[in-house]
Design a protein around this motif. Structure first.
Motif, PDB file in Angstrom:
ATOM      1  N   TYR A   1      76.355  -3.956   0.384  1.00  0.00           N
ATOM      2  CA  TYR A   1      77.366  -4.420   1.346  1.00  0.00           C
ATOM      3  C   TYR A   1      78.709  -3.738   1.091  1.00  0.00           C
ATOM      4  CZ  TYR A   1      81.021  -7.240   3.424  1.00  0.00           C
ATOM      5  OH  TYR A   1      82.137  -7.615   4.122  1.00  0.00           O
ATOM      6  N   LEU A   2      79.127  -3.680  -0.167  1.00  0.00           N
ATOM      7  CA  LEU A   2      80.426  -3.084  -0.490  1.00  0.00           C
ATOM      8  C   LEU A   2      80.462  -1.612  -0.105  1.00  0.00           C
ATOM      9  CD1 LEU A   2      81.133  -4.752  -3.944  1.00  0.00           C
ATOM     10  CD2 LEU A   2      82.281  -5.225  -1.768  1.00  0.00           C
ATOM     11  N   LYS A   3      79.371  -0.917  -0.334  1.00  0.00           N
ATOM     12  CA  LYS A   3      79.298   0.498   0.037  1.00  0.00           C
ATOM     13  C   LYS A   3      79.476   0.678   1.540  1.00  0.00           C
ATOM     14  CE  LYS A   3      76.214   4.519  -0.218  1.00  0.00           C
ATOM     15  NZ  LYS A   3      74.858   4.992  -0.672  1.00  0.00           N
ATOM     16  N   ALA A   4      78.869  -0.223   2.319  1.00  0.00           N
ATOM     17  CA  ALA A   4      78.958  -0.132   3.776  1.00  0.00           C
ATOM     18  C   ALA A   4      80.293  -0.632   4.302  1.00  0.00           C
ATOM     19  CB  ALA A   4      77.821  -0.933   4.415  1.00  0.00           C
ATOM     20  N   ALA A   5      80.817  -1.716   3.702  1.00  0.00           N
ATOM     21  CA  ALA A   5      82.003  -2.367   4.246  1.00  0.00           C
ATOM     22  C   ALA A   5      83.293  -1.615   3.971  1.00  0.00           C
ATOM     23  CB  ALA A   5      82.113  -3.786   3.697  1.00  0.00           C
ATOM     24  N   ALA A   6      83.350  -0.886   2.857  1.00  0.00           N
ATOM     25  CA  ALA A   6      84.602  -0.215   2.511  1.00  0.00           C
ATOM     26  C   ALA A   6      85.116   0.689   3.630  1.00  0.00           C
ATOM     27  CB  ALA A   6      84.441   0.563   1.209  1.00  0.00           C
ATOM     28  N   PRO A   7      84.292   1.573   4.222  1.00  0.00           N
ATOM     29  CA  PRO A   7      84.807   2.403   5.317  1.00  0.00           C
ATOM     30  C   PRO A   7      85.015   1.642   6.621  1.00  0.00           C
ATOM     31  CG  PRO A   7      82.497   2.902   4.905  1.00  0.00           C
ATOM     32  CD  PRO A   7      82.947   1.991   3.800  1.00  0.00           C
ATOM     33  N   VAL A   8      84.480   0.433   6.720  1.00  0.00           N
ATOM     34  CA  VAL A   8      84.740  -0.397   7.901  1.00  0.00           C
ATOM     35  C   VAL A   8      86.141  -0.991   7.816  1.00  0.00           C
ATOM     36  CG1 VAL A   8      84.039  -2.482   9.152  1.00  0.00           C
ATOM     37  CG2 VAL A   8      82.305  -0.908   8.263  1.00  0.00           C
ATOM     38  N   VAL A   9      86.508  -1.449   6.616  1.00  0.00           N
ATOM     39  CA  VAL A   9      87.821  -2.069   6.413  1.00  0.00           C
ATOM     40  C   VAL A   9      88.934  -1.028   6.446  1.00  0.00           C
ATOM     41  CG1 VAL A   9      89.253  -3.350   4.764  1.00  0.00           C
ATOM     42  CG2 VAL A   9      86.863  -4.008   5.128  1.00  0.00           C
ATOM     43  N   ARG A  10      88.704   0.124   5.867  1.00  0.00           N
ATOM     44  CA  ARG A  10      89.742   1.153   5.814  1.00  0.00           C
ATOM     45  C   ARG A  10      89.961   1.745   7.197  1.00  0.00           C
ATOM     46  NH1 ARG A  10      86.571   3.483   0.948  1.00  0.00           N
ATOM     47  NH2 ARG A  10      87.323   2.195  -0.775  1.00  0.00           N
ATOM     48  N   VAL A  11      91.214   1.852   7.599  1.00  0.00           N
ATOM     49  CA  VAL A  11      91.515   2.446   8.893  1.00  0.00           C
ATOM     50  C   VAL A  11      91.375   3.961   8.797  1.00  0.00           C
ATOM     51  CG1 VAL A  11      93.061   0.563   9.528  1.00  0.00           C
ATOM     52  CG2 VAL A  11      94.000   2.642   8.479  1.00  0.00           C
ATOM     53  N   VAL A  12      91.027   4.562   9.915  1.00  0.00           N
ATOM     54  CA  VAL A  12      90.937   6.019   9.996  1.00  0.00           C
ATOM     55  C   VAL A  12      92.359   6.584   9.976  1.00  0.00           C
ATOM     56  CG1 VAL A  12      90.225   7.952  11.453  1.00  0.00           C
ATOM     57  CG2 VAL A  12      88.761   5.922  11.258  1.00  0.00           C
ATOM     58  N   CYS A  13      92.583   7.593   9.179  1.00  0.00           N
ATOM     59  CA  CYS A  13      93.930   8.159   9.062  1.00  0.00           C
ATOM     60  C   CYS A  13      93.999   9.610   9.515  1.00  0.00           C
ATOM     61  CB  CYS A  13      94.429   8.047   7.618  1.00  0.00           C
ATOM     62  SG  CYS A  13      94.697   6.334   7.105  1.00  0.00           S
ATOM     63  N   ASP A  14      92.917  10.107  10.126  1.00  0.00           N
ATOM     64  CA  ASP A  14      92.912  11.480  10.619  1.00  0.00           C
ATOM     65  C   ASP A  14      92.286  11.568  12.010  1.00  0.00           C
ATOM     66  OD1 ASP A  14      90.318  10.898   9.934  1.00  0.00           O
ATOM     67  OD2 ASP A  14      89.989  12.682   8.702  1.00  0.00           O
ATOM     68  N   ALA A  15      92.541  10.550  12.823  1.00  0.00           N
ATOM     69  CA  ALA A  15      91.976  10.507  14.173  1.00  0.00           C
ATOM     70  C   ALA A  15      92.638  11.540  15.085  1.00  0.00           C
ATOM     71  CB  ALA A  15      92.141   9.103  14.762  1.00  0.00           C
ATOM     72  N   ASP A  16      91.939  11.889  16.144  1.00  0.00           N
ATOM     73  CA  ASP A  16      92.482  12.790  17.163  1.00  0.00           C
ATOM     74  C   ASP A  16      93.227  11.933  18.189  1.00  0.00           C
ATOM     75  OD1 ASP A  16      93.067  14.863  18.847  1.00  0.00           O
ATOM     76  OD2 ASP A  16      91.016  15.164  19.555  1.00  0.00           O
ATOM     77  N   VAL A  17      94.480  11.656  17.886  1.00  0.00           N
ATOM     78  CA  VAL A  17      95.282  10.758  18.712  1.00  0.00           C
ATOM     79  C   VAL A  17      95.915  11.522  19.874  1.00  0.00           C
ATOM     80  CG1 VAL A  17      97.299   9.232  18.759  1.00  0.00           C
ATOM     81  CG2 VAL A  17      95.767   9.227  16.777  1.00  0.00           C
ATOM     82  N   GLU A  18      95.818  10.942  21.048  1.00  0.00           N
ATOM     83  CA  GLU A  18      96.467  11.509  22.228  1.00  0.00           C
ATOM     84  C   GLU A  18      97.561  10.558  22.696  1.00  0.00           C
ATOM     85  OE1 GLU A  18      93.948  12.765  25.357  1.00  0.00           O
ATOM     86  OE2 GLU A  18      92.619  13.955  24.060  1.00  0.00           O
ATOM     87  N   LEU A  19      98.759  11.100  22.894  1.00  0.00           N
ATOM     88  CA  LEU A  19      99.880  10.322  23.412  1.00  0.00           C
ATOM     89  C   LEU A  19     100.021  10.554  24.907  1.00  0.00           C
ATOM     90  CD1 LEU A  19     102.642  10.861  20.680  1.00  0.00           C
ATOM     91  CD2 LEU A  19     100.850   9.108  20.772  1.00  0.00           C
ATOM     92  N   SER A  20     100.475   9.518  25.594  1.00  0.00           N
ATOM     93  CA  SER A  20     100.653   9.621  27.043  1.00  0.00           C
ATOM     94  C   SER A  20     101.852  10.475  27.410  1.00  0.00           C
ATOM     95  CB  SER A  20     100.824   8.223  27.651  1.00  0.00           C
ATOM     96  OG  SER A  20     101.986   7.589  27.121  1.00  0.00           O
ATOM     97  N   ARG A  21     102.795  10.606  26.479  1.00  0.00           N
ATOM     98  CA  ARG A  21     104.026  11.363  26.703  1.00  0.00           C
ATOM     99  C   ARG A  21     104.712  11.521  25.343  1.00  0.00           C
ATOM    100  NH1 ARG A  21     105.447   7.709  30.698  1.00  0.00           N
ATOM    101  NH2 ARG A  21     106.876   9.271  31.540  1.00  0.00           N
ATOM    102  N   THR A  22     105.862  12.139  25.314  1.00  0.00           N
ATOM    103  CA  THR A  22     106.626  12.220  24.070  1.00  0.00           C
ATOM    104  C   THR A  22     106.941  10.823  23.544  1.00  0.00           C
ATOM    105  OG1 THR A  22     108.697  12.966  23.055  1.00  0.00           O
ATOM    106  CG2 THR A  22     108.790  12.368  25.368  1.00  0.00           C
ATOM    107  N   ASP A  23     106.979  10.691  22.218  1.00  0.00           N
ATOM    108  CA  ASP A  23     107.234   9.370  21.641  1.00  0.00           C
ATOM    109  C   ASP A  23     108.724   9.067  21.477  1.00  0.00           C
ATOM    110  OD1 ASP A  23     107.872  11.027  19.536  1.00  0.00           O
ATOM    111  OD2 ASP A  23     106.347  10.248  18.157  1.00  0.00           O
TER     112      ASP A  23
END
Length: 322
Positions: free
Chosen positions: A262-284
Motif C-alpha cells: 500500500y505504501l509503495k502505491a500510495a506515496a505517488p498518489v499523495v505527492r503532487v506532480v511538480c513537472d506537469a505540462d501546465v497551460e495558462l489561459s493568458r499571462t499571469d
C-alpha cells in the motif's frame, strides 16, 4: 511574505475555493433569471480580498482538468471513489457536485476571463498538480498557494529561494492560516528542514478519508509524524522495516510490513506532480484594469454580482499602486 520585487505570485486552488464559497453563502441568492450565483459571488469576493491583502504581481486560478486522474486510481482504486456520482444518466467518472454549483463554474470562468485573470490546467491532472508545478518551478517571486486542501502543505519551502507558503483556508478565508516550514513542523511534528516532503510522507502513513486513502492500519497522525521525524522520510522508514537493528517496535514493524505494498502505491498518489505540462489561459500578470470592462459589467448585471465584481475591479486597480 514578499518577493525580491515585493509582490508575490498568488496561486489559487479554484474548485477548493468555490466549493467553500458555495457552502458559505445561501444558494437563495440568484441572478435575475433565477440561477443560483452564491458560489460566483463568494469566489469573486475571495479573489478580490486576496488581491487586496497580498497585492500579487501575478496570479493564477488553478483548475482540475481531471479531478480523479487515472494513474492515481490505478495505484489506489479507492482514491476518491466515495465521491463518484453513481446516479442514473450521469457521465461515468463524474464527481458528486451540488446541482446548483455545477452551472456556476462556467460563470466564474467567464468573470475571470473578462477581468483578465489567468487560469491554468494540465491535461489529465488535478489542480493540486498545477499548483505543485507552478510553485516548484518558480524562481523569481515568493509564492502563496491558497487552498482548503491540507495536501498542499507539502509544497512549503524556504530553500531554494523563492519561498513558498500555503494559506490554508479549510475553515474559510477569514480563518485562513499561513504555513511555512516552521508552522508545518510545529503543527504536525515533522522535521522543519524538509517539512514539505515530510508532511507528504506523514500524510501517506496517516491516510486521508476525504480522498479515500486508508493509510496504515493502526498508525494515526501522531504516530506517523513521530516515525517520519525519527527516520527522516518514508523511503527510509520502509527500508527500516527489514532492518533488525532499526528503532522500531515489533508492533509497528508488523503494521508497516503488512502495509508495504500500500505504501509503495500510495506515496505517488499523495505527492503532487511538480513537472506537469501546465497551460495558462493568458499571462499571469495581474491586470490593473479589466481586459474586457464592458463584458465584465454586463456579466455583473446578468449574474447579480455587481458588488463583488466592483470590489474585484477596485482591488485590481489598487494593486497597481502597492
Amino acid at each position: 511574505m514578499t518577493s525580491a520585487a515585493g509582490r508575490p505570485l498568488l496561486l489559487l486552488d479554484g474548485a477548493s475555493l468555490w466549493f467553500r464559497a458555495f457552502h458559505a453563502i445561501p444558494d437563495k441568492i440568484t441572478a435575475p433569471d433565477g440561477r443560483s450565483v452564491n458560489a460566483l459571488r463568494g469566489f469573486t469576493d475571495m479573489v478580490a480580498s486576496l488581491i487586496t491583502k497580498h497585492a500579487p504581481s501575478r496570479l493564477v486560478v488553478c483548475l482540475d482538468l481531471d479531478w480523479r486522474p487515472k494513474y492515481r486510481v490505478d495505484l489506489v482504486p479507492s482514491y476518491k471513489a466515495h465521491r463518484l456520482d453513481t446516479s442514473p444518466d450521469t457521465v461515468p467518472g463524474a464527481e458528486v457536485v451540488p446541482d446548483t454549483l455545477t452551472p456556476q463554474v462556467p460563470m466564474i470562468l467567464e468573470v475571470l476571463d473578462a477581468a483578465g485573470i489567468a487560469t491554468g490546467g494540465a491535461a489529465g491532472l488535478e489542480a493540486d498538480d498545477v499548483l505543485g508545478t507552478l510553485a516548484t518551478r518558480e524562481r523569481t517571486d515568493a509564492v502563496i498557494v491558497v487552498s482548503g486542501d491540507r495536501d498542499l502543505l507539502q509544497l512549503v519551502r524556504d530553500e531554494p529561494a523563492p519561498p513558498v507558503r500555503v494559506l490554508y483556508a479549510g475553515r474559510g478565508l477569514a480563518k485562513a492560516e499561513l504555513f511555512g516550514p516552521a508552522e508545518v513542523s510545529a503543527k504536525y511534528g515533522v522535521p522543519q528542514q524538509n517539512a514539505g516532503p515530510a508532511y507528504a510522507d506523514m500524510a501517506t502513513l496517516r491516510g486521508d478519508a476525504s480522498d479515500g486513502l486508508p493509510g496504515v492500519a493502526g498508525i494515526g497522525e501522531k504516530s506517523a509524524s513521530m516515525l517520519i521525524s525519527r527516520f527522516g522520510s518514508l523511503d527510509a522508514l520502509r527500508a527500516a522495516v527489514d532492518d533488525p537493528d532499526a528503532d522500531l517496535s515489533n508492533g509497528v514493524r508488523a503494521k508497516l510490513r503488512t502495509a508495504q505494498e500500500y505504501l509503495k502505491a500510495a506515496a505517488p498518489v499523495v505527492r503532487v506532480v511538480c513537472d506537469a505540462d501546465v497551460e495558462l489561459s493568458r499571462t499571469d500578470i495581474v491586470p490593473t484594469e479589466p481586459t474586457d470592462p464592458v463584458r465584465l459589467r454586463q456579466l455583473a448585471t446578468t449574474y447579480n454580482a455587481e458588488s463583488p465584481i466592483t470590489r474585484l475591479i477596485t482591488a485590481m486597480g489598487a494593486a497597481r499602486d502597492t
